[in-house]
Scaffold this active site. Structure first.
Site, PDB file in Angstrom:
ATOM      1  CB  CYS A 123      -7.335  -4.994  -5.681  1.00 41.00           C
ATOM      2  SG  CYS A 123      -8.923  -5.915  -5.975  1.00 41.00           S
ATOM      3  CG  HIS A 124      -5.263 -10.470  -7.255  1.00 46.67           C
ATOM      4  ND1 HIS A 124      -5.857 -10.018  -8.130  1.00 46.67           N
ATOM      5  CD2 HIS A 124      -4.019 -11.166  -7.765  1.00 46.67           C
ATOM      6  CE1 HIS A 124      -5.129 -10.213  -9.340  1.00 46.67           C
ATOM      7  NE2 HIS A 124      -4.002 -11.137  -9.046  1.00 46.67           N
ATOM      8  CD  GLU A 143      -1.545 -12.652 -10.701  1.00 45.37           C
ATOM      9  OE1 GLU A 143      -0.413 -11.851 -10.328  1.00 45.37           O
ATOM     10  OE2 GLU A 143      -2.631 -12.264 -10.974  1.00 45.37           O
ATOM     11  CE1 TYR A 171      -3.995  -2.112   0.201  1.00 45.58           C
ATOM     12  CE2 TYR A 171      -2.505  -3.441   1.959  1.00 45.58           C
ATOM     13  CZ  TYR A 171      -3.623  -3.335   1.285  1.00 45.58           C
ATOM     14  OH  TYR A 171      -4.573  -4.404   1.173  1.00 45.58           O
ATOM     15  CG  ASN A 202     -10.629  -2.863  -8.135  1.00 49.14           C
ATOM     16  OD1 ASN A 202     -11.418  -2.500  -8.914  1.00 49.14           O
ATOM     17  ND2 ASN A 202      -9.854  -3.828  -8.217  1.00 49.14           N
TER      18      ASN A 202
END
Length: 160
Positions: free
Chosen positions: A128-129, A155, A96, A120
């Site tokens: 946002c993950h 991912e 953040y 979001n």
């Protein structure tokens, strides 16, 4: 208009308005915030068909970058945060505080970034993950930490 796609993180409702994706909702589905129009189900609408295709390819590990028209509804600051989220590459993460700094703000803005991140309306596509705590831990996620973990693992697995 909207459609639903099955995914490893549960069913996702994809919402479009005016030819652009305005929301992706996790199941169980509720009403859209801020009075956004939902309309009827339209599984054959071209933008929704393409969103379903791209999400399927993403979950199959075949797509690393989405190319969809997006129109998230939010404040100017939220829009800035969401645009910055789209710059976090597949398989990478940011804190953040890093997002705040990229926006020209101090670390004190981390909380505001976190709040915008949590609002979001287009998760997965607007990643946002990929935002984590400054110490590398998973922090809040509107879809739940279990979904966030699945997305990050997906991912990582696709990179190798």
């Amino acid at each position: 208009m909207w459609t639903v796609v099955e995914s490893p993180i549960g069913d996702l409702r994809i919402v479009e308005h005016g030819g652009a994706i305005t929301a992706i909702n996790f199941s169980p589905f509720g009403d859209l915030p801020d009075g956004q129009p939902l309309g009827g189900r339209a599984d054959d609408l071209p933008v929704l068909v393409e969103a379903v295709r791209q999400l399927g390819a993403y979950f199959a590990g075949e797509l690393k970058e989405f190319d969809l028209p997006l129109a998230p509804v939010g404040t100017e600051f939220q829009q800035q945060v969401w645009a910055e989220l789209r710059l976090i590459r597949f398989g990478e993460t940011a804190s953040y505080g890093q997002i705040a700094q990229r926006l020209g703000r101090t670390n004190a803005a981390s909380r505001a970034v976190g709040l915008a991140n949590g609002r979001n309306p287009i998760p997965v596509v607007v990643p946002c993950h990929r935002v984590i705590g400054s110490n590398g831990t998973l922090t809040g996620y509107a879809g739940g930490l279990e979904r966030k973990q699945v997305l990050l693992e997906l991912e990582q697995d696709a990179l190798f």
